[in-house]
Write a protein that holds these residues in place. Structure first.
Motif, mmCIF file in Angstrom:
data_model
loop_
_atom_site.group_PDB
_atom_site.id
_atom_site.type_symbol
_atom_site.label_atom_id
_atom_site.label_comp_id
_atom_site.label_asym_id
_atom_site.label_seq_id
_atom_site.Cartn_x
_atom_site.Cartn_y
_atom_site.Cartn_z
ATOM 1 N N LEU A 66 35.813 -10.959 31.644
ATOM 2 C CA LEU A 66 36.193 -12.351 31.893
ATOM 3 C C LEU A 66 36.308 -13.158 30.597
ATOM 4 C CD1 LEU A 66 33.880 -13.045 34.960
ATOM 5 C CD2 LEU A 66 36.382 -12.855 34.992
ATOM 6 N N GLY A 67 36.105 -12.508 29.452
ATOM 7 C CA GLY A 67 36.204 -13.199 28.174
ATOM 8 C C GLY A 67 34.945 -13.932 27.775
ATOM 9 N N LEU A 68 33.801 -13.520 28.342
ATOM 10 C CA LEU A 68 32.542 -14.190 28.063
ATOM 11 C C LEU A 68 31.584 -13.264 27.316
ATOM 12 C CD1 LEU A 68 31.651 -15.956 31.446
ATOM 13 C CD2 LEU A 68 32.890 -16.925 29.504
ATOM 14 N N PRO A 69 31.013 -13.719 26.190
ATOM 15 C CA PRO A 69 29.928 -12.960 25.572
ATOM 16 C C PRO A 69 28.619 -13.142 26.335
ATOM 17 C CG PRO A 69 30.368 -14.952 24.318
ATOM 18 C CD PRO A 69 31.430 -14.875 25.381
ATOM 19 N N GLY A 70 28.550 -14.205 27.114
ATOM 20 C CA GLY A 70 27.393 -14.571 27.927
ATOM 21 C C GLY A 70 27.734 -15.877 28.608
ATOM 22 N N THR A 71 26.785 -16.444 29.343
ATOM 23 C CA THR A 71 27.072 -17.690 30.066
ATOM 24 C C THR A 71 26.453 -18.923 29.416
ATOM 25 O OG1 THR A 71 25.142 -17.510 31.530
ATOM 26 C CG2 THR A 71 27.186 -16.417 32.247
ATOM 27 N N ALA A 72 25.839 -18.770 28.251
ATOM 28 C CA ALA A 72 25.142 -19.904 27.623
ATOM 29 C C ALA A 72 26.072 -21.086 27.391
ATOM 30 C CB ALA A 72 24.508 -19.466 26.311
ATOM 31 N N GLY A 93 34.918 -24.157 27.981
ATOM 32 C CA GLY A 93 34.313 -23.260 27.021
ATOM 33 C C GLY A 93 33.640 -22.104 27.756
ATOM 34 N N PRO A 94 33.428 -20.996 27.049
ATOM 35 C CA PRO A 94 33.824 -20.806 25.652
ATOM 36 C C PRO A 94 35.309 -20.476 25.534
ATOM 37 C CG PRO A 94 32.810 -18.806 26.480
ATOM 38 C CD PRO A 94 32.710 -19.829 27.587
ATOM 39 N N LEU A 95 35.839 -20.700 24.330
ATOM 40 C CA LEU A 95 37.201 -20.292 24.040
ATOM 41 C C LEU A 95 37.255 -18.778 23.884
ATOM 42 C CD1 LEU A 95 38.162 -23.052 21.435
ATOM 43 C CD2 LEU A 95 38.528 -23.077 23.913
ATOM 44 N N GLY A 96 38.449 -18.215 23.969
ATOM 45 C CA GLY A 96 38.621 -16.786 23.797
ATOM 46 C C GLY A 96 38.475 -16.386 22.339
ATOM 47 N N PRO A 97 38.515 -15.095 22.067
ATOM 48 C CA PRO A 97 38.321 -14.616 20.694
ATOM 49 C C PRO A 97 39.364 -15.124 19.714
ATOM 50 C CG PRO A 97 39.082 -12.845 22.145
ATOM 51 C CD PRO A 97 38.718 -13.990 23.017
ATOM 52 N N ASP A 98 40.545 -15.527 20.225
ATOM 53 C CA ASP A 98 41.591 -16.062 19.361
ATOM 54 C C ASP A 98 41.597 -17.587 19.316
ATOM 55 O OD1 ASP A 98 42.306 -16.419 21.959
ATOM 56 O OD2 ASP A 98 44.324 -15.583 21.790
ATOM 57 N N GLN A 102 40.676 -20.368 28.150
ATOM 58 C CA GLN A 102 40.743 -19.263 29.100
ATOM 59 C C GLN A 102 40.897 -19.768 30.539
ATOM 60 O OE1 GLN A 102 38.493 -15.688 27.325
ATOM 61 N NE2 GLN A 102 36.917 -17.271 27.464
ATOM 62 N N ILE A 103 41.679 -19.012 31.314
ATOM 63 C CA ILE A 103 41.914 -19.337 32.721
ATOM 64 C C ILE A 103 41.558 -18.117 33.564
ATOM 65 C CG2 ILE A 103 43.600 -20.046 34.450
ATOM 66 C CD1 ILE A 103 45.254 -21.299 32.206
ATOM 67 N N GLU A 122 37.290 -11.243 43.859
ATOM 68 C CA GLU A 122 38.290 -10.767 42.904
ATOM 69 C C GLU A 122 38.502 -11.776 41.771
ATOM 70 O OE1 GLU A 122 41.877 -9.196 44.622
ATOM 71 O OE2 GLU A 122 40.819 -8.506 46.413
ATOM 72 N N LEU A 123 37.429 -12.104 41.069
ATOM 73 C CA LEU A 123 37.505 -13.010 39.928
ATOM 74 C C LEU A 123 37.968 -12.217 38.718
ATOM 75 C CD1 LEU A 123 36.891 -15.887 38.867
ATOM 76 C CD2 LEU A 123 34.607 -15.063 38.268
ATOM 77 N N ARG A 124 39.064 -12.680 38.092
ATOM 78 C CA ARG A 124 39.655 -11.978 36.958
ATOM 79 C C ARG A 124 40.078 -12.976 35.878
ATOM 80 N NH1 ARG A 124 37.915 -8.535 39.765
ATOM 81 N NH2 ARG A 124 38.922 -6.662 40.619
ATOM 82 N N LEU A 125 40.160 -12.486 34.647
ATOM 83 C CA LEU A 125 40.768 -13.264 33.571
ATOM 84 C C LEU A 125 42.271 -13.287 33.807
ATOM 85 C CD1 LEU A 125 40.534 -14.748 30.826
ATOM 86 C CD2 LEU A 125 40.770 -12.511 29.725
ATOM 87 N N TRP A 126 42.842 -14.471 33.976
ATOM 88 C CA TRP A 126 44.258 -14.638 34.327
ATOM 89 C C TRP A 126 45.135 -14.801 33.094
ATOM 90 C CZ3 TRP A 126 47.788 -18.912 34.360
ATOM 91 C CH2 TRP A 126 48.881 -18.779 35.234
#
Length: 229
Positions: A66-72, A93-98, A102-103, A122-126
């Motif tokens: 989902l593009g998350l290093p964690g939920t902090a 937040g958080p923003l993606g690695p670039d 994120q959506i 079905e939660l996905r990075l869109w």
């Protein structure tokens, strides 16, 4: 509560920010995704899950997808129903690695609410969309403060600075014609000194109603004619 969207059954989906408070706390009230049933006698919460808690329980591999290093640093401020089905969730937040915002797509919100399982929803990075606002006289990468899918399938996005709150910022409105164009959002306009945090179509459909967070002052709103040049 941060965002609201219509449900297919005539009810509403309501989402809290999932973020931590200034004291680092994330009580249940800040984690809620709720289905609200509407009836002549009033409204009631017919189903509730604690979304951030479910994400914490999912584990790091699921979060990474989902593009998350964690939920902090998780902060979800945008939500819109989509004609393709389900909900799009826009992350402040958080923003993606670039550095792009994120959506997520929650394909089956009612299944998530009924079962309490992320897999059922079905939660996905869109996708990711690069957004920029002016904050304390510097252009900075921004997060999503609201989403609105329009009848033609295009997407309106309001953006505000992510991370520590700047002293002053100029929130902005962007337009994305289709999913394939997420990497190239069209800048529509900025709002000097203002934070746009709500979007809706006007009753006659020829304007966008925008709501601004004014902190401890009374909130502001305006109508933006649409389509906009």
């Amino acid at each position: 509560l941060e965002s609201i969207a219509p449900a297919p059954d005539g009810g509403l989906y309501v989402l809290a920010s999932q973020s931590r408070s200034r004291k680092g706390k994330r009580p249940p009230a800040r984690q809620r995704l709720v289905h609200v049933a509407l009836a002549p006698g009033g409204a009631r919460a017919s189903a509730v899950v604690q979304l951030a808690g479910l994400l914490d329980a999912a584990g790091r591999p699921a979060l990474a997808e989902l593009g998350l290093p964690g939920t902090a640093d998780l902060d979800i401020e945008g939500m819109t129903a989509t004609a393709a089905g389900g909900l799009l969730l826009g992350l402040k937040g958080p923003l993606g690695p670039d550095g792009a915002a994120q959506i997520w797509h929650l394909a089956r919100p009612d299944e998530l609410l009924a079962t309490g399982r992320l897999a059922a929803g079905e939660l996905r990075l869109w996708g990711r969309v690069p957004l920029t606002v002016r904050a304390d006289d510097v252009d900075v990468a921004a997060g999503i403060s609201e989403l609105l899918e329009l009848p033609d399938g295009s997407l309106l996005i309001t953006a505000t600075a992510t991370g520590p709150e700047p002293t002053r910022q100029d929130g902005a409105l962007f337009h994305v014609a289709e999913r394939a164009a997420l990497a190239r959002p069209r800048f529509v306009r900025s709002f000097p000194g203002r934070k746009p945090e709500g979007l809706a179509r006007s009753g006659d459909g020829d304007a966008i109603v925008m709501v601004f967070d004014a902190g401890t002052e009374a909130p502001l709103w305006m109508e933006q004619p649409w389509p906009a040049p």
